[in-house]
Design a protein around this motif. Sequence first.
Motif, PDB file in Angstrom:
ATOM      1  N   GLY A  59      12.926  -8.841  14.991  1.00 56.18           N
ATOM      2  CA  GLY A  59      12.815  -7.428  14.664  1.00 56.18           C
ATOM      3  C   GLY A  59      11.436  -7.096  14.130  1.00 56.18           C
ATOM      4  N   VAL A  60      11.167  -5.789  14.030  1.00 54.98           N
ATOM      5  CA  VAL A  60       9.855  -5.298  13.612  1.00 54.98           C
ATOM      6  C   VAL A  60      10.038  -4.230  12.534  1.00 54.98           C
ATOM      7  CG1 VAL A  60       7.753  -4.102  14.356  1.00 54.98           C
ATOM      8  CG2 VAL A  60       8.897  -5.700  15.922  1.00 54.98           C
ATOM      9  N   VAL A  61       9.238  -4.337  11.486  1.00 55.63           N
ATOM     10  CA  VAL A  61       9.118  -3.284  10.474  1.00 55.63           C
ATOM     11  C   VAL A  61       7.701  -2.768  10.608  1.00 55.63           C
ATOM     12  CG1 VAL A  61       9.078  -2.749   8.008  1.00 55.63           C
ATOM     13  CG2 VAL A  61      10.777  -4.364   8.911  1.00 55.63           C
ATOM     14  N   ILE A  62       7.547  -1.448  10.742  1.00 53.03           N
ATOM     15  CA  ILE A  62       6.207  -0.916  10.962  1.00 53.03           C
ATOM     16  C   ILE A  62       5.943   0.299  10.079  1.00 53.03           C
ATOM     17  CG2 ILE A  62       7.007   0.399  12.982  1.00 53.03           C
ATOM     18  CD1 ILE A  62       4.102  -0.082  14.130  1.00 53.03           C
ATOM     19  N   GLY A  63       4.790   0.265   9.415  1.00 53.51           N
ATOM     20  CA  GLY A  63       4.278   1.394   8.649  1.00 53.51           C
ATOM     21  C   GLY A  63       3.117   1.980   9.433  1.00 53.51           C
ATOM     22  N   PRO A  64       3.352   3.008  10.256  1.00 54.64           N
ATOM     23  CA  PRO A  64       2.331   3.474  11.194  1.00 54.64           C
ATOM     24  C   PRO A  64       1.305   4.447  10.633  1.00 54.64           C
ATOM     25  CG  PRO A  64       4.326   4.709  11.529  1.00 54.64           C
ATOM     26  CD  PRO A  64       4.619   3.696  10.443  1.00 54.64           C
ATOM     27  N   ALA A  65       1.359   4.769   9.345  1.00 55.29           N
ATOM     28  CA  ALA A  65       0.445   5.772   8.789  1.00 55.29           C
ATOM     29  C   ALA A  65      -1.006   5.403   9.060  1.00 55.29           C
ATOM     30  CB  ALA A  65       0.678   5.925   7.293  1.00 55.29           C
ATOM     31  N   ARG A 110      -1.871  -6.494   9.300  1.00 54.73           N
ATOM     32  CA  ARG A 110      -2.381  -5.141   9.074  1.00 54.73           C
ATOM     33  C   ARG A 110      -3.628  -4.931   9.917  1.00 54.73           C
ATOM     34  NH1 ARG A 110      -3.226  -2.794   3.075  1.00 54.73           N
ATOM     35  NH2 ARG A 110      -1.774  -4.467   2.736  1.00 54.73           N
ATOM     36  N   SER A 111      -3.737  -3.738  10.488  1.00 49.77           N
ATOM     37  CA  SER A 111      -4.918  -3.402  11.272  1.00 49.77           C
ATOM     38  C   SER A 111      -5.044  -1.888  11.347  1.00 49.77           C
ATOM     39  CB  SER A 111      -4.807  -3.970  12.695  1.00 49.77           C
ATOM     40  OG  SER A 111      -5.931  -3.582  13.471  1.00 49.77           O
ATOM     41  N   ASP A 112      -6.265  -1.409  11.559  1.00 52.11           N
ATOM     42  CA  ASP A 112      -6.462   0.019  11.788  1.00 52.11           C
ATOM     43  C   ASP A 112      -6.533   0.323  13.280  1.00 52.11           C
ATOM     44  OD1 ASP A 112      -8.907  -1.108  12.347  1.00 52.11           O
ATOM     45  OD2 ASP A 112     -10.061   0.246  11.069  1.00 52.11           O
ATOM     46  N   ASP A 113      -6.313  -0.683  14.116  1.00 49.31           N
ATOM     47  CA  ASP A 113      -6.393  -0.552  15.570  1.00 49.31           C
ATOM     48  C   ASP A 113      -4.984  -0.574  16.167  1.00 49.31           C
ATOM     49  OD1 ASP A 113      -6.797  -0.803  18.290  1.00 49.31           O
ATOM     50  OD2 ASP A 113      -8.226  -2.448  18.136  1.00 49.31           O
ATOM     51  N   GLY A 114      -4.505   0.602  16.593  1.00 51.21           N
ATOM     52  CA  GLY A 114      -3.165   0.711  17.148  1.00 51.21           C
ATOM     53  C   GLY A 114      -2.955  -0.139  18.387  1.00 51.21           C
ATOM     54  N   ALA A 115      -3.983  -0.267  19.225  1.00 54.07           N
ATOM     55  CA  ALA A 115      -3.858  -1.094  20.424  1.00 54.07           C
ATOM     56  C   ALA A 115      -3.681  -2.564  20.046  1.00 54.07           C
ATOM     57  CB  ALA A 115      -5.081  -0.913  21.320  1.00 54.07           C
ATOM     58  N   LEU A 169       4.275  -4.816  10.233  1.00 57.41           N
ATOM     59  CA  LEU A 169       2.955  -4.315  10.615  1.00 57.41           C
ATOM     60  C   LEU A 169       2.613  -3.058   9.836  1.00 57.41           C
ATOM     61  CD1 LEU A 169       3.513  -4.646  14.451  1.00 57.41           C
ATOM     62  CD2 LEU A 169       2.180  -6.189  13.001  1.00 57.41           C
ATOM     63  N   ASN A 170       1.344  -2.937   9.477  1.00 61.00           N
ATOM     64  CA  ASN A 170       0.867  -1.758   8.774  1.00 61.00           C
ATOM     65  C   ASN A 170      -0.448  -1.295   9.326  1.00 61.00           C
ATOM     66  OD1 ASN A 170       2.447  -0.710   6.466  1.00 61.00           O
ATOM     67  ND2 ASN A 170       2.511  -2.890   5.978  1.00 61.00           N
ATOM     68  N   GLY A 171      -0.601   0.030   9.308  1.00 65.05           N
ATOM     69  CA  GLY A 171      -1.875   0.633   9.630  1.00 65.05           C
ATOM     70  C   GLY A 171      -2.717   0.744   8.374  1.00 65.05           C
ATOM     71  N   PRO A 172      -3.798   1.497   8.435  1.00 63.70           N
ATOM     72  CA  PRO A 172      -4.743   1.595   7.310  1.00 63.70           C
ATOM     73  C   PRO A 172      -4.301   2.584   6.239  1.00 63.70           C
ATOM     74  CG  PRO A 172      -5.527   2.904   9.129  1.00 63.70           C
ATOM     75  CD  PRO A 172      -4.264   2.231   9.607  1.00 63.70           C
ATOM     76  N   ASN A 173      -3.073   2.489   5.789  1.00 64.14           N
ATOM     77  CA  ASN A 173      -2.542   3.414   4.797  1.00 64.14           C
ATOM     78  C   ASN A 173      -3.108   3.064   3.418  1.00 64.14           C
ATOM     79  OD1 ASN A 173      -1.009   4.911   3.020  1.00 64.14           O
ATOM     80  ND2 ASN A 173       0.893   4.611   4.132  1.00 64.14           N
ATOM     81  N   PRO A 174      -3.849   3.983   2.773  1.00 62.69           N
ATOM     82  CA  PRO A 174      -4.442   3.686   1.456  1.00 62.69           C
ATOM     83  C   PRO A 174      -3.392   3.505   0.354  1.00 62.69           C
ATOM     84  CG  PRO A 174      -4.835   5.973   2.055  1.00 62.69           C
ATOM     85  CD  PRO A 174      -4.206   5.319   3.251  1.00 62.69           C
ATOM     86  N   GLU A 175      -2.132   3.923   0.606  1.00 64.60           N
ATOM     87  CA  GLU A 175      -1.073   3.751  -0.386  1.00 64.60           C
ATOM     88  C   GLU A 175      -0.563   2.315  -0.430  1.00 64.60           C
ATOM     89  OE1 GLU A 175       2.158   6.579  -0.042  1.00 64.60           O
ATOM     90  OE2 GLU A 175       0.816   8.018   0.882  1.00 64.60           O
ATOM     91  N   ILE A 176      -0.934   1.500   0.526  1.00 63.13           N
ATOM     92  CA  ILE A 176      -0.432   0.134   0.631  1.00 63.13           C
ATOM     93  C   ILE A 176      -1.350  -0.802  -0.148  1.00 63.13           C
ATOM     94  CG2 ILE A 176       0.129  -1.743   2.211  1.00 63.13           C
ATOM     95  CD1 ILE A 176       1.922   0.732   2.480  1.00 63.13           C
ATOM     96  N   PRO A 177      -0.844  -1.484  -1.171  1.00 63.15           N
ATOM     97  CA  PRO A 177      -1.680  -2.410  -1.946  1.00 63.15           C
ATOM     98  C   PRO A 177      -1.984  -3.683  -1.152  1.00 63.15           C
ATOM     99  CG  PRO A 177       0.580  -2.522  -2.708  1.00 63.15           C
ATOM    100  CD  PRO A 177       0.521  -1.418  -1.698  1.00 63.15           C
TER     101      PRO A 177
END
Length: 157
Positions: free
Chosen positions: A54-60, A36-41, A6-14
């Motif tokens: 398991g979960v890998v998360i980029g929370p930025a 990917r989402s910009d909504d944490g909920a 899972l990823n948040g709206p990190n601009p570094e992520i292509p």
Amino acid sequence: MRLLVLNGPNPEIPDDLEDRMTAWGEGMGVTVEARRSDDGARIAGWIEQYDGDGVVIGPAGLDATRTIADALTEVGLPAVEVHPGAVVESPIRDVTVRRIFGRGLTGYRDAMRHLVNRAAMPFETLRYGTHPDNVGDLRGEGEELVVLVHGGLWRQA
């Protein structure tokens, strides 16, 4: 093994990161479901509904990180937090089994590899100090015990 990434709206992520993670997963014998989402909920909801390993998360850039932390605690799956850039303080730190930062996009591959290895050879985490990073992983027993002592903060690039 199945992993949710899972990823948040990190601009570094292509835009092609999900494809890269799927390819890395195939190389490890892992099925990857990347979202990917910009909504944490919304991300917390995906975690709560996930029935994988398991979960890998980029929370930025995510909001509702307390809700995400609660969801990770509720499902009880091992989770690795990834930050491609420098060290950051994170509200989900206490509910993840590892944090990886400063490795760029390969941090995601390393997080996936950590979860695969963790499942293949369980270990006991031992604390040797009060700081959250003062831990060591003990694998094996008797004559099969291996101890690796490594100086420095090896999780950084």
